[in-house]
Write an enzyme that holds these catalytic residues in place. Structure first.
Site, mmCIF file in Angstrom:
data_model
loop_
_atom_site.group_PDB
_atom_site.id
_atom_site.type_symbol
_atom_site.label_atom_id
_atom_site.label_comp_id
_atom_site.label_asym_id
_atom_site.label_seq_id
_atom_site.Cartn_x
_atom_site.Cartn_y
_atom_site.Cartn_z
ATOM 1 N N LYS A 91 0.931 -1.251 -0.105
ATOM 2 C CA LYS A 91 -0.115 0.055 0.036
ATOM 3 C C LYS A 91 1.128 1.280 -0.142
ATOM 4 C CE LYS A 91 -4.512 0.481 0.279
ATOM 5 N NZ LYS A 91 -5.436 -0.394 -0.085
ATOM 6 N N GLY A 185 -21.336 5.409 3.925
ATOM 7 C CA GLY A 185 -20.588 5.717 2.888
ATOM 8 C C GLY A 185 -21.299 6.118 1.333
ATOM 9 N N GLY A 187 -20.043 6.876 -1.433
ATOM 10 C CA GLY A 187 -19.090 6.969 -2.573
ATOM 11 C C GLY A 187 -19.328 5.904 -3.486
ATOM 12 N N VAL A 189 -18.248 2.989 -4.136
ATOM 13 C CA VAL A 189 -18.599 1.649 -3.785
ATOM 14 C C VAL A 189 -19.979 1.618 -3.043
ATOM 15 C CG1 VAL A 189 -18.050 -0.643 -2.430
ATOM 16 C CG2 VAL A 189 -16.368 0.738 -3.532
ATOM 17 N N GLY A 190 -20.041 2.277 -2.039
ATOM 18 C CA GLY A 190 -21.282 2.565 -0.985
ATOM 19 C C GLY A 190 -22.576 2.947 -2.019
#
Length: 358
Positions: A91, A185, A187, A189-190
């Protein structure tokens, strides 16, 4: 470029910022011309190069940035390993200093640094970055993923499979009709999950720090919108975290009304004691690195040229893996440890030297 020794931190980080870690490498890089302050953490490359997103966010110190990168890199190892992918875990975080005037130059500088790692790290999109950012990195010679496609829809598909598997574990079937599902959320994905859950007949509750975005999504889908700061107090059957990290600490775990927690947000638990609290309260927790694997599966599928049907079938397999982990976690009382132990067994087997020739 010769890599640093295991666990070494470089690029101008003081000893006060050093942290203990069991991963392979933590690399700090600065570029004065663009203002780049970045950390790349490579946790494990037993199965292949470290694949993981680039996060662009504010961090108070170099230590905080390193800690975030390291936690998320470890989770990527578990995610990629359990998904059966030929990648390790890594990451990166880029610190948003608030003074960046040329984003493209910043991402190009990060891409040039990534290219010096010789393919050991393959970056992708994450919180605060986009496919356009990854495309800039690719033009510098870095090997990247997500330069042309946002894998969010596939991540959402995998989370839905995880939620349905958890529902079967708890209630004996994966049907979501009339279940109260809180999605934190709204966004990339949400928002897709809200639509999929509503289509499945769930009574969806949505919350987001961007209140206008949440209200708009609720109107489009028939969901109930609640203020972000009161979301966890909402009565629900299933909690789907798709926003901030470490949303569940000891306090929230003791008051959560849901029977299931399964979502796309990374690093959902403040620490490992939280899962024990959830288990004691008979709340089924799906490890985030299991539920959110749809995106990395899609990345590999695109690289291999899989068609949509094969990709969808591979992502549906997340449900089977969730079932196995929850069954094991039911016996041991800790689904997170059960999932990590499964991943460690795979890594140990892959690292085992071949036997003597016959």
């Amino acid at each position: 470029m010769a890599g640093p020794e295991r666990g070494e931190e470089v690029y101008g980080v003081s000893k006060n910022d050093a942290v203990d870690w069991e991963g392979e490498r933590t690399l700090h890089h600065e570029d004065e011309q663009t203002g780049l302050r970045a950390v790349v953490a490579i946790h494990d490359t037993t199965l292949g190069p470290g694949l993981g997103g680039v996060r662009f966010a504010a961090y108070p110190t170099a230590r905080a940035a390193a800690r975030e990168a390291q936690r998320l890199a470890e989770a990527m190892t578990w995610k990629n390993t359990l998904a059966g992918l030929p990648y390790g875990g890594a990451k990166a975080v880029i610190t948003d200093t608030g003074g960046i005037t040329d984003r493209a130059a910043l991402m190009a500088a990060f891409g040039r640094f990534t290219a010096t790692l010789g393919g050991a790290y393959v970056p992708g999109v994450d919180l605060g970055t986009s496919t356009a950012d990854l495309a800039v990195m690719a033009r510098t010679g870095a090997t990247v993923s997500c330069a042309t496609e946002d894998p969010s829809p596939w991540t959402a598909m995998g989370v839905l499979a995880a939620v349905q598997a958890a529902a079967r574990h708890v209630w004996g079937h994966g049907g979501l009709a009339d279940r109260r599902v809180l999605v934190q959320g709204a966004g990339h994905v949400g928002s897709r999950l809200v639509r999929s859950l509503a289509a499945a007949g769930a009574r969806v509750i949505v919350a987001d720090t961007d209140a206008d975005r949440a209200v708009t999504l609720a109107r489009e889908t028939g969901a109930l919108c609640v203020p972000a700061d009161r979301a966890l107090a909402s009565a629900c059957d299933i909690f789907v975290p798709c926003a901030r990290a470490r949303v569940l600490d000891e306090a929230t775990a003791r008051t959560l009304t849901a029977r299931i927690v399964a979502g796309a947000a990374n690093d959902q638990l403040a620490d490992d004691t939280v899962v024990r609290i959830l288990t004691a309260r008979h709340i089924t927790y799906v490890p985030d690195f299991l539920a959110s694997a749809g995106g990395v599966i899609r990345i590999h599928a695109a690289e291999q040229g899989w068609d949509t049907a094969r990709t969808a079938a591979a992502i549906a397999g997340i449900g089977d893996r969730v079932t196995r982990v929850l069954d094991e976690g039911h016996r041991t009382g800790d689904p997170v440890t059960a999932a990590r132990d499964q991943a460690r067994r795979i890594l140990r087997s892959a690292a085992r030297p071949p036997g003597p020739l016959a």
